[in-house]
Design an enzyme around this catalytic site. Structure first.
Site, PDB file in Angstrom:
ATOM      1  N   LYS A  21      37.834  36.443  80.757  1.00 47.52           N
ATOM      2  CA  LYS A  21      39.089  35.682  80.769  1.00 47.52           C
ATOM      3  C   LYS A  21      38.865  34.267  81.289  1.00 47.52           C
ATOM      4  CE  LYS A  21      42.946  37.850  81.744  1.00 47.52           C
ATOM      5  NZ  LYS A  21      42.195  39.046  82.074  1.00 47.52           N
ATOM      6  N   ARG A 105      44.951  36.719  88.098  1.00 52.99           N
ATOM      7  CA  ARG A 105      44.580  37.554  86.961  1.00 52.99           C
ATOM      8  C   ARG A 105      43.145  38.060  87.110  1.00 52.99           C
ATOM      9  NH1 ARG A 105      48.386  35.965  82.958  1.00 52.99           N
ATOM     10  NH2 ARG A 105      49.214  33.860  83.259  1.00 52.99           N
ATOM     11  N   GLY A 120      44.554  44.222  79.153  1.00 54.31           N
ATOM     12  CA  GLY A 120      45.478  45.021  79.949  1.00 54.31           C
ATOM     13  C   GLY A 120      44.827  46.112  80.765  1.00 54.31           C
ATOM     14  N   THR A 124      47.239  42.074  86.706  1.00 54.20           N
ATOM     15  CA  THR A 124      47.655  40.685  86.838  1.00 54.20           C
ATOM     16  C   THR A 124      48.880  40.636  87.749  1.00 54.20           C
ATOM     17  OG1 THR A 124      46.793  39.910  84.703  1.00 54.20           O
ATOM     18  CG2 THR A 124      48.694  38.741  85.598  1.00 54.20           C
ATOM     19  N   GLU A 284      47.894  34.037  74.631  1.00 56.14           N
ATOM     20  CA  GLU A 284      49.172  34.104  75.318  1.00 56.14           C
ATOM     21  C   GLU A 284      49.606  32.678  75.629  1.00 56.14           C
ATOM     22  OE1 GLU A 284      49.154  36.825  78.621  1.00 56.14           O
ATOM     23  OE2 GLU A 284      48.004  38.326  77.516  1.00 56.14           O
ATOM     24  N   GLN A 297      46.021  32.299  78.072  1.00 56.52           N
ATOM     25  CA  GLN A 297      44.888  33.182  77.807  1.00 56.52           C
ATOM     26  C   GLN A 297      44.464  33.044  76.353  1.00 56.52           C
ATOM     27  OE1 GLN A 297      44.304  37.253  79.141  1.00 56.52           O
ATOM     28  NE2 GLN A 297      46.206  37.146  80.309  1.00 56.52           N
ATOM     29  N   HIS A 827      32.990  64.498  45.890  1.00 57.94           N
ATOM     30  CA  HIS A 827      31.994  65.502  46.252  1.00 57.94           C
ATOM     31  C   HIS A 827      32.619  66.679  46.997  1.00 57.94           C
ATOM     32  CE1 HIS A 827      28.852  67.322  48.792  1.00 57.94           C
ATOM     33  NE2 HIS A 827      28.098  67.145  47.725  1.00 57.94           N
TER      34      HIS A 827
END
Length: 869
Positions: A21, A105, A120, A124, A284, A297, A827
């Protein structure tokens, strides 16, 4: 080592120090994108806090822990981190970063990877105010590396818990009026250059965590045109509190949270972000009270399927040959290289020019380790539109539906309407390879035709040996030329006319019978079909199990010893004599055997041993596969006699003759592939020898690494060790990919994802597909994603993505079959009919929607699968 770094000081190579991040925030900041300023508490701080806290012991337990034990171990790890003392210099550095309201975060080192975003998985904390509150939030972020979801996610993605550390981002809080997420490619359809924006009032937490139905916009990045606009109810807004933290405020606003101008501005910003990274991004964003737009982000979109290398202008359509062949796993690089050479030979066989013998057909394409063929020319021609979907109807029905859905797409409009060039080419090929004569010979003397076809592979194998004393480059070139010019491409025209004659006779019988044949009767004629090398292999394996069964001690070893250890129980690697004889005949086969890079059963017999154990579990003599096969053959003969009587005195003898020839010849449909597999095994042995020489020369770490390079690379004389390491990582990543497109457009669009959903025909709790083998079976489902090491208890319904001959031993104990792909003549469908087990194929998402142990009803006549009451 640095404890705190500003965003401007973070470079793309620092992921081990600051996590994914923070790296992305640093990259965007250095690129001049609007990122709120902040700092990163590096992984060095996390290391110093946890190194003597006792975490290593828990990590050691996690590595070998079953899934059920993960939550308790994760809780122990969190408690250790939360209780660990924070050194004074670290605490002071964090306090100095606590300047005004901030967002705290987590930024893990195993985060925002190309194959797994870990979005996630760690915590955060928003609108954190005060030095001690920020320090507490940092400590909680460190502990969140060990949440249940983060530990489970790492385990599922094969990320070693001991290699992961956590950095923490402390970033100025944006007091957002509107916020949300934006993808710079459509994550549902796969379409590149399409921004997908979800927005809601307040902080972006409401959108990210799914608390609201947001406004949804789709924007074409090239033109800025808004393609789709759907407004959500937005019943909840997340707002910052004056003293810190956030509150959830019930709201409800039918108005759009973004104007069209704002939507376009966001899309334009998304295009800039994508340009910085050179790949689609999941971002984000937030808009503050002053109307300024911020990026908080960015991470790669990990779910998009890779695109084939583009050849030719305009939008192209690629057909997934891997899926059609029942191979969901990726090809090894050597296996893909071999198919590239084969495609050169196939193109030359069809009369198309090829620049070099091993250069590959212009239609050949690779993406995600899977084999694709450029089907654009097929879609744009009348013969292609007529023939290809009809072939797919019986091979891979879902792909046929998708292909027909592209006929109305103006990007694939007809440009070649005449049939004449196609018919000329087809006639030229047929005459060159004496196909009409072969068809006539097969009908006149099926026995002689079968013997001639069986000799083709034997003749080819004699000519495959490389020249004596050849160098490594010469040997690699020899393998490539054998694949492209003298082996595989000779098999089809010399062997396929024999089974083709049988199916032409089946079609003739259908025409003669007209409506006198009841639904499914002609398929019954194909039950217990003789001369099928795959069913002969399965029955030989069954008879091998029957030889072992009378010996209780040996049978117990097969049932109770892991297959990988069974032939080591006496301290040696010697196999039972009966198994050695089986492998001498069928040891060239393998699961996903069309990949030349995968081991053959003769090299690794564990799968075969597991199948023997599976058969030993079958106790009911009435369910014995050889007995069921014989019953199917007898039923087929009775059906032929009945159809002959029903056809009348004139047509009856013709019907009986045609169906007799069908049974005499159609079983050879598996022989060409078996011949190809035998050739592949012989050439694989030559490549293995090259690998051994390269390893002795220090150009590879191990001989088997040669299958992770191409034929050209194997003969190049270069040091290939780093190449192999990178290729293995990619291969392991692709092995975990579950979703594969059947048809993929060059802009990333998956037409199946764009098409409207097809209503299920099986009722509220059911699934529907293509009827493949008549009858009804009820039993517990057994979901199998990989046949290696799998077993199916007698009477269980096998539920799988697809099949090739490596799967068929499982059919002998299965009570029914459900496949995600395939058509009536794929098959798995063919073998299911021959064994007389009900089957439904082309059932979308069957392995996801059905669970092992759940009782289901498979109706192979109607093509439905439903829960058993």
């Amino acid at each position: 080592m640095d404890l705190i770094l500003k965003f401007l000081d973070i470079e793309g190579s620092m992921s081990a120090l600051v996590g994914g991040k923070a790296v992305n925030l640093g990259v965007m900041t250095r690129a001049g994108l609007p990122v709120p300023p902040g700092v990163c508490v590096t992984t060095e701080a996390y290391r110093r806090v946890t190194e003597h806290a006792g975490l290593d012991a828990v990590i050691g337990e996690l590595r070998d822990a079953p899934p059920s034990a993960l939550p308790a171990l994760a809780a122990r790890a969190r408690e250790i981190v939360l209780r660990a003392p924070v050194p004074a210099d670290i605490a002071d550095a964090v306090r100095r970063a606590a300047d005004g309201p901030v967002a705290v975060r987590s930024s893990a080192t195993a985060e925002d990877l190309p194959h797994a975003s870990f979005a996630g998985q760690q915590d955060t904390y928003l609108n954190v105010i005060g030095e001690e509150a920020v320090l507490d939030a940092v400590r909680k972020c460190w502990a969140s590396l060990w949440t249940d979801r983060a530990v489970a996610y790492r385990a599922a993605n094969d990320v070693d818990h001991g290699t992961v550390r956590l950095a923490v981002v402390i970033q100025r809080m944006v007091q957002a009026e509107t916020a949300g997420v934006m993808f710079t490619a459509n994550p549902v359809t796969g379409t590149r250059r399409q921004a997908v924006i979800d927005a809601a009032p307040g902080l972006g937490e409401s959108v990210v965590s799914g608390l609201v139905n947001p406004d949804h916009f789709v924007v074409d990045l090239a033109s800025g045109r808004i393609l789709d606009r759907r407004l959500g109810d937005k019943t909840l807004t997340v707002r910052p509190l004056p003293g810190g933290g956030v509150e959830h405020v019930p709201t409800g606003d039918e108005r759009a949270s973004l104007s069209d101008e704002r939507v376009r501005a966001l899309a334009a910003l998304g295009a800039k972000v994508e340009a910085v990274y050179g790949a689609p991004q999941d971002t984000e964003w937030a808009i503050d009270a002053g109307g300024e737009l911020w990026l908080t982000q960015a991470r790669p979109i990990t779910t998009l399927y890779p695109l084939p290398e583009r050849r030719g202008g305009g939008v192209r359509a690629y057909f997934n040959v891997s899926v059609a062949q029942g191979v969901y796993r990726p090809f090894t690089p050597m296996g893909m290289s071999a198919f590239k050479a084969v495609s050169s030979g196939a193109a030359r066989l069809a009369g198309f020019p090829v620049a070099e013998p091993t250069a590959g057909s212009v239609a050949f394409a690779e993406a995600g380790g899977r084999l694709f063929v450029d089907a654009t020319a097929i879609l744009r021609s009348s013969p292609g539109r007529t023939i290809a979907p009809r072939l797919l109807d019986v091979m891979e029905a879902r792909s046929a539906t998708i292909m027909r859905g592209l006929f109305d797409d103006p990007r694939f409009s007809l440009t070649r309407r005449s049939w004449l060039p196609f018919l000329r080419r087809l006639t030229r090929i047929a005459l060159h390879h004496r196909v009409p004569i072969q068809l006539a010979q097969a009908l006149l003397s099926p026995d002689r035709a079968r013997h001639r076809a069986a000799r083709v592979a034997d003749d080819l194998l004699v000519r495959l040996a490389p020249p004596p004393g050849a160098s490594i480059p010469e040997r690699a070139d020899h393998v490539a030329r054998m694949l492209a010019t003298r082996s595989v491409t000779q098999i089809a025209p010399r062997m396929l006319p024999v089974p083709l004659a049988g199916f032409l006779m089946l079609a003739l019988a259908a025409r003669l019978l007209g409506d006198r044949a009841r639904p499914g009767e002609l398929q019954t004629v194909l039950r217990g079909l003789p001369h099928n090398v795959t069913t002969e292999m399965d029955l030989a394996l069954w008879h091998l199990a029957e030889q072992i069964r009378p010996n209780p001690e040996t049978a117990r070893l097969f049932l109770e010893t892991p297959p990988a250890d069974l032939f080591r129980v006496d301290g040696s690697r010697e196999l039972p004599q009966e198994l050695t004889a089986f492998l001498a005949r069928y040891g060239d086969r393998a699961v996903a055997e069309i990949d030349l890079g995968l081991p053959r059963w003769s090299e690794d017999p564990t799968h075969v041993i597991g199948m023997i154990a599976n058969y030993l579990r079958l106790k009911d003599p009435e369910l014995a596969p050889d007995r069921l096969f014989a019953k199917g053959a007898a039923e087929a003969e009775r059906t032929i006699r009945a159809l002959g009587r029903r056809a009348g005195p004139v047509r009856g003898p013709l019907v009986r003759f045609a169906l007799g020839r069908t049974r005499a010849l159609a079983g050879l449909r598996e022989l060409p592939k078996f011949a190809i597999v035998r050739v592949f095994a012989a050439l694989r042995a030559q490549i293995a020898g090259i690998g051994a020489d390269l390893a002795r020369g220090g150009l590879l770490d191990a001989p088997e690494d040669v299958f992770f390079v191409t034929l050209a690379e194997a003969g190049s004389g270069a040091d290939l060790r780093e190449t192999v390491t990178a290729r293995r990582e990619t291969y392991e990543r692709e092995l975990r990919r579950r979703h594969l497109p059947r048809i993929l457009l060059s802009d990333g669009t998956e037409p199946e994802a764009v098409a409207p959903p097809v209503p299920e025909a099986a009722g509220e709790a059911g699934l529907s597909g293509t009827p493949a083998s008549a009858g009804v079976a009820t039993g517990p489902a057994r979901v199998v994603l990989d046949p290696v090491g799998a077993h199916v208890e007698p009477g269980e319904i096998l539920v799988c993505p697809s099949t090739d001959p490596g799967w068929t031993p499982l059919f002998l104990t299965a009570g029914g079959l459900v496949m995600e792909m395939g058509g009536a003549n794929s098959h798995g469908a063919v073998v299911a009919r021959e064994y007389g087990i009900p089957a439904v194929v082309g059932v979308a998402h069957a392995t996801d929607r059905l669970t092992s142990g759940a009782r289901i009803i498979v109706n192979g006549s109607t093509g439905t699968v439903a829960e058993a009451g």
